[in-house]
Motif scaffolding. Structure first.
Motif, short mmCIF file in Angstrom:
data_model
loop_
_atom_site.label_atom_id
_atom_site.label_comp_id
_atom_site.label_asym_id
_atom_site.label_seq_id
_atom_site.Cartn_x
_atom_site.Cartn_y
_atom_site.Cartn_z
N THR A 45 -2.19 -16.17 19.38
CA THR A 45 -3.13 -15.40 20.15
C THR A 45 -2.18 -14.32 21.01
O THR A 45 -2.91 -13.45 21.92
CB THR A 45 -4.10 -16.04 21.16
OG1 THR A 45 -3.30 -16.70 21.87
CG2 THR A 45 -4.98 -16.98 20.13
N MET A 46 -0.92 -14.48 21.14
CA MET A 46 -0.07 -13.82 22.07
C MET A 46 0.25 -12.22 21.54
O MET A 46 0.43 -12.14 20.38
CB MET A 46 0.90 -14.41 22.42
CG MET A 46 0.58 -15.41 23.56
SD MET A 46 1.94 -16.47 23.94
CE MET A 46 1.10 -17.57 25.44
N PRO A 47 0.63 -11.18 22.59
CA PRO A 47 0.99 -9.98 22.24
C PRO A 47 2.23 -10.00 21.19
O PRO A 47 2.49 -9.23 20.33
CB PRO A 47 1.14 -9.17 23.34
CG PRO A 47 0.09 -9.85 24.32
CD PRO A 47 0.29 -11.30 24.00
N THR A 48 3.21 -11.11 21.39
CA THR A 48 4.19 -11.41 21.03
C THR A 48 4.44 -12.59 20.40
O THR A 48 4.14 -13.45 20.99
CB THR A 48 5.65 -11.09 21.84
OG1 THR A 48 5.79 -9.82 22.30
CG2 THR A 48 7.06 -11.34 21.18
N THR A 49 4.75 -12.83 18.87
CA THR A 49 4.42 -14.28 18.36
C THR A 49 5.95 -14.59 17.74
O THR A 49 5.65 -15.42 16.94
CB THR A 49 3.58 -13.89 17.05
OG1 THR A 49 4.10 -13.06 16.33
CG2 THR A 49 2.06 -13.47 17.75
N PHE A 50 7.08 -14.00 18.16
CA PHE A 50 8.31 -14.50 17.61
C PHE A 50 9.32 -14.58 18.72
O PHE A 50 9.02 -13.99 20.13
CB PHE A 50 8.88 -13.43 16.63
CG PHE A 50 8.86 -12.15 17.28
CD1 PHE A 50 9.87 -11.38 17.73
CD2 PHE A 50 7.78 -11.12 17.19
CE1 PHE A 50 10.10 -10.19 18.01
CE2 PHE A 50 7.92 -9.76 17.56
CZ PHE A 50 8.86 -9.34 18.11
N ALA A 51 10.35 -15.24 18.19
CA ALA A 51 11.55 -15.32 19.63
C ALA A 51 12.65 -15.84 18.72
O ALA A 51 12.72 -15.75 17.31
CB ALA A 51 11.23 -16.66 20.43
N SER A 52 13.89 -16.09 19.34
CA SER A 52 15.15 -16.56 18.71
C SER A 52 15.35 -18.00 19.41
O SER A 52 15.68 -18.15 20.38
CB SER A 52 16.20 -15.66 19.33
OG SER A 52 17.39 -16.10 18.77
N GLU A 53 15.01 -19.05 18.43
CA GLU A 53 14.85 -20.45 18.97
C GLU A 53 16.09 -21.01 18.66
O GLU A 53 16.79 -20.82 17.45
CB GLU A 53 13.74 -21.16 18.25
CG GLU A 53 12.34 -20.62 18.77
CD GLU A 53 11.17 -21.30 18.19
OE1 GLU A 53 10.18 -21.29 18.77
OE2 GLU A 53 11.07 -21.36 16.88
N VAL A 54 16.73 -22.05 19.20
CA VAL A 54 17.57 -22.95 18.96
C VAL A 54 17.00 -24.26 18.15
O VAL A 54 15.95 -24.70 18.37
CB VAL A 54 18.34 -23.74 20.20
CG1 VAL A 54 19.00 -24.89 19.78
CG2 VAL A 54 18.99 -22.54 21.06
N LYS A 55 17.55 -24.30 16.92
CA LYS A 55 16.82 -25.13 15.73
C LYS A 55 17.79 -26.22 15.61
O LYS A 55 19.11 -26.05 15.80
CB LYS A 55 16.80 -24.38 14.62
CG LYS A 55 15.72 -23.34 14.34
CD LYS A 55 14.29 -23.89 14.79
CE LYS A 55 13.25 -22.68 14.97
NZ LYS A 55 13.25 -21.94 13.66
N GLY A 56 17.65 -27.47 15.63
CA GLY A 56 18.27 -28.80 15.08
C GLY A 56 19.17 -29.21 16.19
O GLY A 56 20.03 -30.00 15.89
N PHE A 57 18.70 -28.94 17.48
CA PHE A 57 19.57 -29.58 18.49
C PHE A 57 19.09 -31.06 18.63
O PHE A 57 17.75 -31.22 18.60
CB PHE A 57 19.34 -28.76 19.70
CG PHE A 57 19.84 -29.50 20.94
CD1 PHE A 57 21.39 -29.37 21.34
CD2 PHE A 57 19.25 -30.04 22.04
CE1 PHE A 57 21.99 -29.72 22.49
CE2 PHE A 57 19.90 -30.67 22.99
CZ PHE A 57 21.15 -30.28 23.16
#
Length: 430
Positions: A45-57
């Motif tokens: 529901t947000m104006p921005t729906t993406f990011a750069s996430e750390v995965k697998g930590f």
């Protein structure tokens, strides 16, 4: 008395492009992006729906007693992982190595609030008739919730305490909060402390995550985030005419700074030397850089003076390069002012085109990339640069890495509030 020299003897990172320095740099050279849909919480529901996430930590890989730190936000957890790897890389992880009272921690960070129910539940309160969250309403509601229910642990300074205790670092301990310039400033100030003789070794850098609803809506209200929801992988496009904001990310990084003779006596590997540091303020606006880059100009010029270098000695600039209209044009203007005609021969690139903006952790991760470029003789590209902005007309290494041996690299970090940091790292010469 001759000023003591400061070298880098260890590096560690936890980033969206990898949890090791080698993995991070290989991803940069390949032009691989870490940007994708937000999974930390439901952002539909947000104006921005993406990011750069750390995965697998996994915190378990870095501590024996996970329960002791499980309550901490990922700010602290990323810092633990990066610090352990950096100290191990430097050969200083064992508590019996070195005078621990001469080994300190300087860390740039920010708030640690994340993943607690009040933030997540308040999304429903801020959703308007269109089914999209209204950032202004959201912020109003969430601040009311926070005033009643203090579930968040604010970890601006406690992270430094955790690191000191966990790794027996008894020396100077400092938490730096200068927004997106914080980890670079922590490195610069730590280098000054070692130069002055007040410490021999400092684990310096930063960690940060604002991947929570308050962080996303805050930047949305400032119109700073890209809203390219239909194509998140191409959303971070520094210096491109069609850029519409930065991509928010998270992560942590630490460099071990060490006095040269101390490093020599240990037989430590020396990755590079920190030769220049410049720090200034725009004194302009809280959310916008000075249009002509007034403070950035002085920071870069001061770093060159500190390093005793001419502008033409710099072989590569790792730009702040956020992918916002204001930053990219102001930084370009500042580079031209400092480097003159040579600016058009000087390769410049933005690591944020692949990593996104790691906020307080951005500077240290970009400095690590700069050190690797120095050592490997390969400069990372700026990806997604498809339509050059006429105002941004320098050599931004578009889309493909470039082989080039350089001896001195300048790394820029500019923070909200007008904080400007420039660092110079140089090929070590005995």
């Amino acid at each position: 008395m001759m000023r003591r020299r400061v070298v880098i003897t260890g590096m560690g990172v936890i980033t969206p492009l990898g949890h090791t320095v080698a993995e991070l740099f290989a991803s940069q050279l390949e032009g691989r992006t870490a940007v994708g849909p937000l999974t930390r919480f439901d952002a539909r529901t947000m104006p921005t729906t993406f990011a750069s996430e750390v995965k697998g930590f996994e915190l378990d890989k870095y501590v024996d007693d996970r329960g002791r730190y499980a309550h901490c936000g990922v700010n602290t957890q990323f810092a633990i992982g990066a610090t352990k790897d950096a100290l191990a890389d430097a050969g200083l992880l064992d508590e019996g190595t070195g005078d621990r009272s001469r080994i300190g921690v300087y860390l740039g960070s920010g708030e640690g609030a994340e993943d607690f129910p009040a933030l997540i539940n308040s999304i429903a309160l801020a959703t308007g008739p269109s089914g999209k969250a209204d950032p202004a309403t959201f912020q109003r509601e969430i601040l009311q919730v926070l005033s009643r229910d203090r579930e968040a642990e604010v970890e601006m300074h406690t992270t430094c305490g955790h690191l000191a205790h966990l790794f027996a670092l008894d020396g100077p301990n400092f938490a730096c909060q200068t927004a997106c310039a914080a980890s670079s400033q922590a490195i610069g100030e730590a280098a000054e402390l070692i130069r002055a003789g007040d410490a021999d070794v400092i684990a310096a850098g930063g960690s940060h995550s604002m991947l929570h609803p308050l962080g996303i809506t805050g930047f949305n209200r400032l119109t700073a985030l890209s809203q390219r929801n239909e194509s998140p992988r191409t959303a971070s496009r520094p210096f491109d005419l069609t850029r519409d904001g930065f991509v928010i990310g998270e992560g942590g990084g630490i460099v071990v700074l060490e006095e040269l003779e101390h490093a020599r006596k240990r037989g430590a590997t020396i990755y590079a030397e920190v030769t220049g540091y410049g720090t200034t303020a725009d004194a302009y606006r809280m959310t916008d850089p000075h249009p002509q880059g007034k403070g950035a100009i002085r920071a870069m010029a001061d770093a060159l003076t500190d390093a005793k270098l001419k502008p033409t000695d710099i072989g590569y600039i790792n730009a702040h390069g956020t992918s916002t209209q204001a930053n990219d044009s102001a930084e370009t203007a500042a580079i031209k002012a400092v480097f003159g005609e040579y600016a058009y021969q000087l390769p410049v690139s933005s690591s944020k085109s692949m990593l996104g903006h790691l906020i307080a952790a951005a500077g240290v991760v970009e400095l690590v990339i700069s050190v690797m470029a120095l050592r490997k003789g390969v400069l990372p590209p700026t990806i997604n640069l498809e339509t050059p902005d006429p105002e941004c007309d320098l050599d931004y290494i578009p889309n493909v890495a470039r082989e080039k041996r350089v001896d001195h690299v300048l790394s820029n970090s500019f923070g909200f509030g007008g904080q400007n940091i420039a660092l110079v790292v140089s090929r070590f010469r005995d």
